[in-house]
Design a protein around this motif. Structure first.
Motif, short mmCIF file in Angstrom:
data_model
loop_
_atom_site.label_atom_id
_atom_site.label_comp_id
_atom_site.label_asym_id
_atom_site.label_seq_id
_atom_site.Cartn_x
_atom_site.Cartn_y
_atom_site.Cartn_z
N SER A 168 0.82 -1.22 0.00
CA SER A 168 0.00 0.00 0.00
C SER A 168 0.85 1.26 0.00
O SER A 168 1.87 1.36 0.68
N GLY A 169 0.40 2.24 -0.77
CA GLY A 169 1.06 3.53 -0.80
C GLY A 169 0.97 4.25 0.53
O GLY A 169 1.76 5.16 0.82
N LEU A 170 0.02 3.84 1.37
CA LEU A 170 -0.13 4.49 2.66
C LEU A 170 0.86 3.96 3.69
O LEU A 170 0.96 4.48 4.78
N GLY A 171 1.61 2.91 3.31
CA GLY A 171 2.61 2.38 4.22
C GLY A 171 3.91 3.17 4.16
O GLY A 171 4.84 2.91 4.92
N LEU A 172 3.99 4.15 3.25
CA LEU A 172 5.22 4.92 3.09
C LEU A 172 5.28 6.04 4.13
O LEU A 172 4.27 6.41 4.72
N SER A 173 6.49 6.58 4.31
CA SER A 173 6.62 7.72 5.23
C SER A 173 6.01 8.96 4.57
O SER A 173 5.74 8.97 3.37
N GLY A 174 5.84 10.02 5.35
CA GLY A 174 5.21 11.24 4.84
C GLY A 174 5.90 11.79 3.60
O GLY A 174 5.25 12.12 2.61
N GLY A 175 7.23 11.86 3.66
CA GLY A 175 7.97 12.40 2.52
C GLY A 175 7.88 11.49 1.30
O GLY A 175 7.73 11.95 0.17
N GLN A 176 7.94 10.19 1.56
CA GLN A 176 7.81 9.24 0.44
C GLN A 176 6.43 9.33 -0.18
O GLN A 176 6.27 9.26 -1.40
N GLN A 177 5.40 9.50 0.68
CA GLN A 177 4.03 9.63 0.16
C GLN A 177 3.92 10.83 -0.77
O GLN A 177 3.31 10.75 -1.84
N GLN A 178 4.55 11.95 -0.37
CA GLN A 178 4.46 13.14 -1.21
C GLN A 178 5.19 12.92 -2.53
O GLN A 178 4.72 13.32 -3.59
N ARG A 179 6.33 12.23 -2.48
CA ARG A 179 7.04 11.95 -3.73
C ARG A 179 6.26 10.95 -4.59
O ARG A 179 6.32 11.00 -5.82
N LEU A 180 5.52 10.05 -3.91
CA LEU A 180 4.64 9.14 -4.68
C LEU A 180 3.57 9.96 -5.41
O LEU A 180 3.25 9.67 -6.57
N CYS A 181 3.04 10.97 -4.74
CA CYS A 181 2.03 11.82 -5.39
C CYS A 181 2.64 12.57 -6.57
O CYS A 181 1.98 12.77 -7.60
N ILE A 182 3.91 12.98 -6.42
CA ILE A 182 4.58 13.65 -7.54
C ILE A 182 4.78 12.65 -8.69
O ILE A 182 4.51 12.96 -9.85
N ALA A 183 5.18 11.43 -8.33
CA ALA A 183 5.37 10.39 -9.35
C ALA A 183 4.06 10.11 -10.08
O ALA A 183 4.02 9.95 -11.30
N ARG A 184 2.97 10.10 -9.30
CA ARG A 184 1.66 9.84 -9.88
C ARG A 184 1.29 10.96 -10.86
O ARG A 184 0.71 10.71 -11.92
N ALA A 185 1.65 12.19 -10.47
CA ALA A 185 1.33 13.33 -11.34
C ALA A 185 2.16 13.29 -12.62
O ALA A 185 1.63 13.55 -13.71
N ILE A 186 3.46 12.94 -12.53
CA ILE A 186 4.28 12.98 -13.74
C ILE A 186 4.04 11.76 -14.62
O ILE A 186 4.40 11.78 -15.80
N ALA A 187 3.39 10.72 -14.07
CA ALA A 187 3.14 9.52 -14.87
C ALA A 187 2.24 9.83 -16.07
O ALA A 187 2.37 9.19 -17.12
N VAL A 188 1.35 10.79 -15.94
CA VAL A 188 0.47 11.11 -17.06
C VAL A 188 1.09 12.16 -17.99
O VAL A 188 0.44 12.65 -18.91
N GLU A 189 2.36 12.47 -17.75
CA GLU A 189 3.14 13.38 -18.59
C GLU A 189 2.45 14.71 -18.83
O GLU A 189 2.13 15.06 -19.96
N PRO A 190 2.26 15.45 -17.76
CA PRO A 190 1.68 16.78 -17.93
C PRO A 190 2.76 17.75 -18.42
O PRO A 190 3.93 17.40 -18.45
N GLU A 191 2.33 18.93 -18.82
CA GLU A 191 3.31 19.96 -19.17
C GLU A 191 3.65 20.79 -17.95
O GLU A 191 4.76 21.25 -17.78
N VAL A 192 2.62 21.00 -17.13
CA VAL A 192 2.75 21.87 -15.97
C VAL A 192 2.47 21.04 -14.73
O VAL A 192 1.59 20.19 -14.73
N ILE A 193 3.26 21.27 -13.67
CA ILE A 193 2.93 20.65 -12.39
C ILE A 193 2.68 21.77 -11.38
O ILE A 193 3.55 22.62 -11.16
N LEU A 194 1.48 21.76 -10.80
CA LEU A 194 1.14 22.74 -9.77
C LEU A 194 1.40 22.10 -8.42
O LEU A 194 1.00 20.96 -8.19
N MET A 195 2.11 22.79 -7.56
CA MET A 195 2.39 22.23 -6.24
C MET A 195 1.86 23.18 -5.18
O MET A 195 2.30 24.32 -5.08
N ASP A 196 0.90 22.68 -4.39
CA ASP A 196 0.26 23.52 -3.39
C ASP A 196 0.89 23.23 -2.03
O ASP A 196 0.50 22.28 -1.36
#
Lengths: 275, 348
Positions: A168-196
């Motif tokens: 599970s992705g929820l078994g990762l540490s906080g920082g790893q979870q956030q990088r997983l979310c970044i990985a998830r975002a770049i997987a669809v190959e966007p042009e722009v990444i918004l980071m809130d």
């Protein structure tokens, strides 16, 4: 030539194939934008040009409208009842993204987002990464495997999770979870990444890793980052916009904002006198 | 210090202390009264029902009670012995014993045989109404909490749904009779019973589904939408699966409760007696949906109040009640097991 699909709706006929443009040319043109939550105005006459393959930071005290503006860029504000862009336009490569002909789904595929609170889905790491791809109907196993590895490597997470892709992705540490979310975002190959405020819930070491990651991502993506942390903006952005009370006070090269701000309010904020 | 000397913390009687013990006594008594009432009801049904359901010889369970249809019981004297026989057995007996042909026997309706058609009918009613209630209820809940613009109209609809939960079951029965049985001309049928029971359980399903949907964090929805999912893709892949354990548990419990209702099915689906099982004698598929069935709660009602009472009716009354209790308990257990299974699959 690599032609990416445009984000206008296929039926509108306004579909313009998008070609990569040189670094530093304007990608997002925010033109005299007023934004309202119901009756209260959150953004006043914002003018801003976000450049291709650069990191643009939005800074300012809480409630200054920086997150609101960020969420206008992929129309996430549409989810809130009673919100509207009253005047002005937000154009991405010349197309007004609030035009009725725009397919918001296509827009969000091209403009990815990473949230303040990391939100991996309660699924495996692998399923988290492939979520966006499966939405597009991609189900070829080797294709997905390749994207998972590429995205996780892109998010500097591959070495840490390659042996447990199906846990599970929820078994990762906080920082790893956030990088997983970044990985998830770049997987669809966007042009722009918004980071809130991507690091606001992370400890200093995890923050450093995400900041390093931003430095790597800037070569491939246009990044807009909202941050509370002025040092973070100073460290990892090329351009910085300072917002206060829903107005854009100053927008310039990051070095100029922090070393030699033109505006007295900007100077007061970046030197820590308020905010 | 000796016990007799008075000291700073000396306990002494006061009004507050008397109220304290009075309150404690009241709460404790109330709890025990409830406990005793519950124990009496269950004990009575289990004790008297087990006389029907269990036997003293192997296999220790009264199999015919579960596998046969209700029959009349015949009681007669034969060669100085008192004999009790069910309808079919009695006829066979008369055939093999010509001298008993004109024997005078007292007959007691429904007091022999079993309750198999009632079990089948109740299971069919529960399954069908569950499918209809879940489909309608979950769809309505998704619409109300995910799609509909929150405002006065939606609040009004929610209020109406809550009020529906307070409508007496007999009114649902009459509603079913008026709409399904008479107006839509479905007659007394499974279909009419399904819809009547489903409408009755809808408030529970909708409320539970809305609660479960609300409990799914907003971040999952936003994360999915930001990846270019449509609203329906988001709900189907990233909201409903996590809400499902809660939806199913509450809904199944609601249906277990409704399965026990007699009033909604007495005009719409239940037959006093029917000699065919639901899958017998069908000429087309639609026949299946347009047939009435026997059902456990209605059977209890019939054998308790619609037939002459005597020493033999108690057997079938308590036996049916016991079996019914066990079935409802089984449904409830299923829902809890299912919830625990699903809940462990998704955690956040």
């Amino acid at each position: 030539m690599d032609i990416k699909p445009s984000f206008t709706s296929p039926t509108s006929g306004r579909s313009i194939p998008v070609t990569p443009s040189p670094v530093g040319s304007t990608l997002i043109d925010i033109d005299h934008v007023d934004f309202f939550y119901g009756a209260s105005q959150a953004l006043h006459d914002i003018n801003l040009k976000i450049e291709e393959k650069k990191v643009t930071a939005f800074i300012g005290p809480s409630g200054c409208g920086k997150s609101t503006l960020l969420r206008c860029l992929n129309r996430m504000n549409d989810l809130i009842d009673g919100t509207r862009v009253a005047n002005g336009q937000i154009k991405i490569r010349g197309i007004d993204i609030y035009d009725p002909s725009v397919d918001v789904i296509e827009l969000r595929k091209r403009v990815g987002m990473v949230f303040q609170k990391s939100n991996p889905f309660p699924k495996s790491i692998y399923e988290n990464i492939t979520y966006g791809l499966r939405l597009q109907g991609r189900s070829n196993k080797s294709d997905l495997d390749a994207v998972v590895e590429k995205s996780l490597r892109g998010a500097a997470l591959w070495d840490e999770v390659k042996d447990r892709l199906h846990s599970s992705g929820l078994g990762l540490s906080g920082g790893q979870q956030q990088r997983l979310c970044i990985a998830r975002a770049i997987a669809v190959e966007p042009e722009v990444i918004l980071m809130d405020e991507p690091c606001s819930a992370l400890d200093p070491i995890a923050t450093v890793k995400v900041e390093e990651l931003i430095q790597e991502l800037r070569t491939k993506f246009t990044i807009v980052i909202v941050t509370h942390n002025m040092q973070q903006a100073a460290r990892c952005s090329d351009k910085t916009a300072f917002f206060y009370m829903g107005k854009l006070i100053e927008f310039a090269d990051t070095r100029a904002i922090f070393m030699n701000p033109a505006n007295a309010q900007t100077e007061a904020y970046v030197s820590g006198r308020f905010g | 210090m000796s016990p007799s000397t008075r000291h700073e913390f000396q306990s002494r009687p006061s009004a507050a202390r008397r109220w304290e013990s009075a309150a404690l006594w009241l709460f404790r008594t109330a709890t025990y009264v409830i406990l005793i009432c519950g124990a009496l009801v269950f004990g009575n049904i289990v004790f008297k029902g087990s006389k029907t359901v269990f036997t003293t010889t192997a296999p220790f369970i009264n199999v015919p009670f579960f596998t046969e249809a209700p029959e009349s019981l015949y009681v007669f004297d034969y060669q100085g012995q008192k004999r009790e026989m069910g309808d079919r057995e009695f006829r066979a007996f008369k055939a093999t014993h010509p001298e008993a042909k004109d024997i005078k026997a007292e007959s007691y309706v429904y007091s022999a045989g079993g309750i198999f058609p009632c079990i089948v009918g109740t299971v069919l009613l529960v399954l069908g109404s569950m499918i209809i209630a879940l489909t309608l209820g979950v769809s309505a809940a998704v619409y109300l909490s995910e799609y509909a613009k929150q405002g006065r109209a939606v609040t009004l609809i929610r209020l109406a749904i809550l009020n529906l939960a307070g409508v007496p079951s007999i009114v649902f029965g009459l509603f079913g009779l008026g709409l399904f049985v008479i107006y839509l001309d479905w007659n007394v049928s499974l279909l009419a019973g399904w819809f009547t029971l489903a409408f009755m359980v809808l408030p529970v399903v909708i409320t539970a589904s809305e609660e479960s949907l609300k409990a799914v964090p907003k971040g999952f929805r936003e994360g999915s939408l930001a990846l270019g999912a449509t609203k329906w893709q988001t709900i189907r892949k990233n909201v409903l699966p996590y809400a499902l354990p809660g939806i199913l548990t509450s809904s199944i419990l609601g249906i277990a409760r409704v399965a026990g209702e007699t009033a909604p099915i007495m005009f719409t689906a239940a037959y006093v007696v029917r000699d065919k099982l639901p899958w017998e004698g069908l000429t087309s598929v639609s026949d299946f949906f347009f047939q009435g069935v026997m059902a456990l709660p209605y059977h209890i009602y019939v054998v308790s109040s619609k037939i002459p009472q005597n020493e033999y009716t108690e057997r079938v009354q308590y036996g049916t009640a016991f079996v019914f209790l066990v079935i409802v308990a089984l449904i409830a257990t299923c829902s809890i097991v299912l919830r625990n299974k699903l809940r462990n699959r998704y955690k956040w």
